[in-house]
Design a protein around this motif. Structure first.
Motif, PDB file in Angstrom:
ATOM      1  N   THR A 177       0.833  -1.204   0.000  1.00  0.00           N
ATOM      2  CA  THR A 177       0.000   0.000   0.000  1.00  0.00           C
ATOM      3  C   THR A 177       0.869   1.255   0.000  1.00  0.00           C
ATOM      4  O   THR A 177       0.617   2.199  -0.758  1.00  0.00           O
TER       5      THR A 177
ATOM      6  N   ASP B  79       1.682  -4.927  -8.853  1.00  0.00           N
ATOM      7  CA  ASP B  79       1.334  -5.169  -7.452  1.00  0.00           C
ATOM      8  C   ASP B  79       1.733  -6.616  -7.188  1.00  0.00           C
ATOM      9  O   ASP B  79       1.029  -7.547  -7.572  1.00  0.00           O
TER      10      ASP B  79
ATOM     11  N   GLN C 102       1.087 -10.676  -3.931  1.00  0.00           N
ATOM     12  CA  GLN C 102       0.873 -12.127  -4.014  1.00  0.00           C
ATOM     13  C   GLN C 102       1.825 -12.771  -5.018  1.00  0.00           C
ATOM     14  O   GLN C 102       1.649 -13.944  -5.361  1.00  0.00           O
TER      15      GLN C 102
ATOM     16  N   SER D 210       4.933  -6.719   0.009  1.00  0.00           N
ATOM     17  CA  SER D 210       4.842  -6.546   1.466  1.00  0.00           C
ATOM     18  C   SER D 210       5.652  -7.622   2.177  1.00  0.00           C
ATOM     19  O   SER D 210       5.561  -8.796   1.823  1.00  0.00           O
TER      20      SER D 210
ATOM     21  N   HIS E  67       5.164  -8.790   5.270  1.00  0.00           N
ATOM     22  CA  HIS E  67       4.402  -9.686   6.149  1.00  0.00           C
ATOM     23  C   HIS E  67       3.710 -10.818   5.408  1.00  0.00           C
ATOM     24  O   HIS E  67       3.233 -11.765   6.035  1.00  0.00           O
ATOM     25  N   LYS E  68       3.610 -10.757   4.072  1.00  0.00           N
ATOM     26  CA  LYS E  68       2.995 -11.847   3.309  1.00  0.00           C
ATOM     27  C   LYS E  68       4.020 -12.872   2.841  1.00  0.00           C
ATOM     28  O   LYS E  68       3.703 -13.793   2.098  1.00  0.00           O
TER      29      LYS E  68
HETATM   30  C1  LIG Z   1      -2.370  -7.723   0.699  1.00  0.00           C
HETATM   31  C2  LIG Z   1      -2.405  -7.149  -0.666  1.00  0.00           C
HETATM   32  C3  LIG Z   1      -2.151  -5.793  -0.886  1.00  0.00           C
HETATM   33  C4  LIG Z   1      -1.906  -4.821   0.242  1.00  0.00           C
HETATM   34  O1  LIG Z   1      -0.797  -5.151   1.014  1.00  0.00           O
HETATM   35  P1  LIG Z   1      -0.528  -4.405   2.397  1.00  0.00           P
HETATM   36  O2  LIG Z   1       0.521  -5.239   3.021  1.00  0.00           O
HETATM   37  O3  LIG Z   1      -1.831  -4.413   3.148  1.00  0.00           O
HETATM   38  O4  LIG Z   1      -0.073  -3.030   2.070  1.00  0.00           O
HETATM   39  C5  LIG Z   1      -2.170  -5.339  -2.182  1.00  0.00           C
HETATM   40  N1  LIG Z   1      -2.411  -6.158  -3.209  1.00  0.00           N
HETATM   41  C6  LIG Z   1      -2.661  -7.465  -3.044  1.00  0.00           C
HETATM   42  C7  LIG Z   1      -2.901  -8.326  -4.238  1.00  0.00           C
HETATM   43  C8  LIG Z   1      -2.674  -8.004  -1.768  1.00  0.00           C
HETATM   44  O5  LIG Z   1      -2.927  -9.301  -1.602  1.00  0.00           O
END
Ligand SMILES: *Cc1c(COP(=O)(O)O)cnc(C)c1O
Length: 400
Positions: free
Chosen positions: A91, A195, A198, A218, A220-221
């Motif tokens: 984000t 983006d 994922q 990100s 954390h993912k």
């Molecule tokens: C989680 C996600 C985001 C946002 O990520 P943040 O860590 O909340 O900033 C954006 N795009 C996709 C496809 C996501 O799965």
């Protein structure tokens, strides 16, 4: 190294002495002990503000921070670690872009996104449109849940200046043909943003091979801490961009009237950076690389196929999207059971799934729903998690 989710699970404190079935990895992932310990040791042994202090502690903190930057640059095959900008997350990265390259759009110029975007790749562009008079356009999706680019001239026009698309849908699991889309964007002279929230956690990403201009993700993912994300950008683009935030560290000189900017990446890292989290993300990258992204992708592919085979034979279960190229995300609904009730029942068996709009309300509207249930996988999930889920589902369907 043999890939074994059961033995990997032992690296994660949250799974110890617990029967937790965690199937909400598209929202956030669990943390291996090494990530937690790396952050703790930074605070215990090497805590000082980075890039400022002359004393040894400051040098140590700076070294750990910059080592993480280098690791991350290699992980995505960036040509230089100077192209890695630490942000707060995907984000934060997309908002930075929308405030820099988004701000210089002229009325009538076009930003192209798609119907399957997460809110964080929609709203920042809506705000840019409000500021500039530019136009926001959406690539639609087809019945399978893939981007429908059968009529490219309709979307990629001489007015298109920015194209920003997700690498993988966080609702349908669709993996988009990013390289082909980058080439389409470049053919009309637009910049191409991915983006990758994922993308990077689940497959080998090579930003040079993808031919994108910017790639965002990100921490954390991908087993890393919250509060840190990455904006990778091609150096020439980053050098030409105005900064988004002003403050300490991002300047070269400051007078009472005006300022000049520090070099990239520091120009975009105003204030004390999230260095403890960045170092934690570096440890997560080491952990993933040790397994290899190829094995992770293969594991998630197998698990997804296994789950789909089991889900397809459940009466009254509707699956959303059927993209031929997909990752470990499955959205579904059960006839006559509200997804929120479903999630509550599953929670009784300590099974965590996500229900709701998944921060993708425009996509849910296209699907004709306000909420779906979603399961999403990561390295520590295995077939037994899906078996437990299906078993739990059986008893829920009996109850209703
Ligand atoms: C989680 C996600 C985001 C946002 O990520 P943040 O860590 O909340 O900033 C954006 N795009 C996709 C496809 C996501 O799965």
């Amino acid at each position: 190294m043999e890939f074994s989710p059961a033995s990997l699970k032992r690296d994660f404190p949250i799974f110890q002495d617990s029967d937790l079935v965690y199937l909400d990895n598209a929202a956030t992932t669990q943390k291996p002990g090494i990530v937690i310990e790396t952050i703790e040791s930074l605070y215990r042994e090497a805590n000082a503000n980075v890039h400022r202090a002359i004393y040894s502690l400051g040098t140590e903190a700076t070294n750990r921070f910059e080592t993480a930057r280098l690791k991350i640059s290699k992980f995505i095959n960036a040509p230089s670690e100077k192209e890695i900008i630490f942000t707060g997350g995907t984000t934060g990265s997309i908002n930075l872009l929308s405030r820099s390259i988004g701000n210089i759009l002229k009325p009538g110029e076009e930003i192209l996104i798609s119907e399957m975007e997460h809110h964080s790749n929609i709203v920042p562009w809506q705000l840019a449109v409000q500021r500039t008079g530019a136009v926001l356009k959406y690539i639609p999706i087809n019945k399978n849940g893939e981007l429908d680019i059968s009529d490219p001239e309709k979307y990629f026009t001489p007015q298109t200046k920015i194209v920003s698309l997700t690498h993988m849908s966080n609702v349908l699991g669709t993996i988009n043909p990013v390289k082909k889309l980058a080439q389409m964007a470049h053919s009309v002279g637009a910049v191409f943003i991915v983006d990758g929230a994922q993308g990077v956690p689940h497959m080998k990403v090579d930003v040079q091979d993808l031919e994108c201009d910017f790639y965002t993700f990100s921490g954390h993912k991908m087993l890393g801490p919250t509060g840190v994300g990455i904006l990778w950008g091609e150096m020439r683009q980053l050098e030409n961009m105005d900064p988004f935030m002003g403050g300490g560290e991002m300047i070269d000189t400051v007078t009472m009237e005006s300022s000049t900017w520090n070099s990239v990446p520091y120009k975009f890292e105003a204030g004390t950076p999230n260095f403890a989290q960045a170092v934690g993300l570096g440890a997560a990258v080491d952990y993933l690389e040790n397994i290899t992204m190829e094995k992770i992708a293969e594991h998630e592919q197998g698990l997804t196929n296994y789950a789909l085979t089991k889900l397809r034979i459940i009466e009254g279960l509707h699956l959303y999207g059927n993209p031929p190229k997909r990752g470990g995300v499955i959205s579904f609904n059960l006839k006559n059971i509200h997804p929120h009730d479903l999630a509550q029942f599953l929670n009784e068996d300590n099974i965590a799934i996500r229900v709701g709009h998944h921060c993708a309300q425009p996509l849910l509207k296209t699907l004709g729903e306000t909420a779906t249930a979603r399961m999403s996988f990561y390295i520590y999930n295995d077939e037994s998690d899906i078996d437990k889920f299906c078993h739990s589902l059986d008893s829920i369907r009996e109850y209703f």
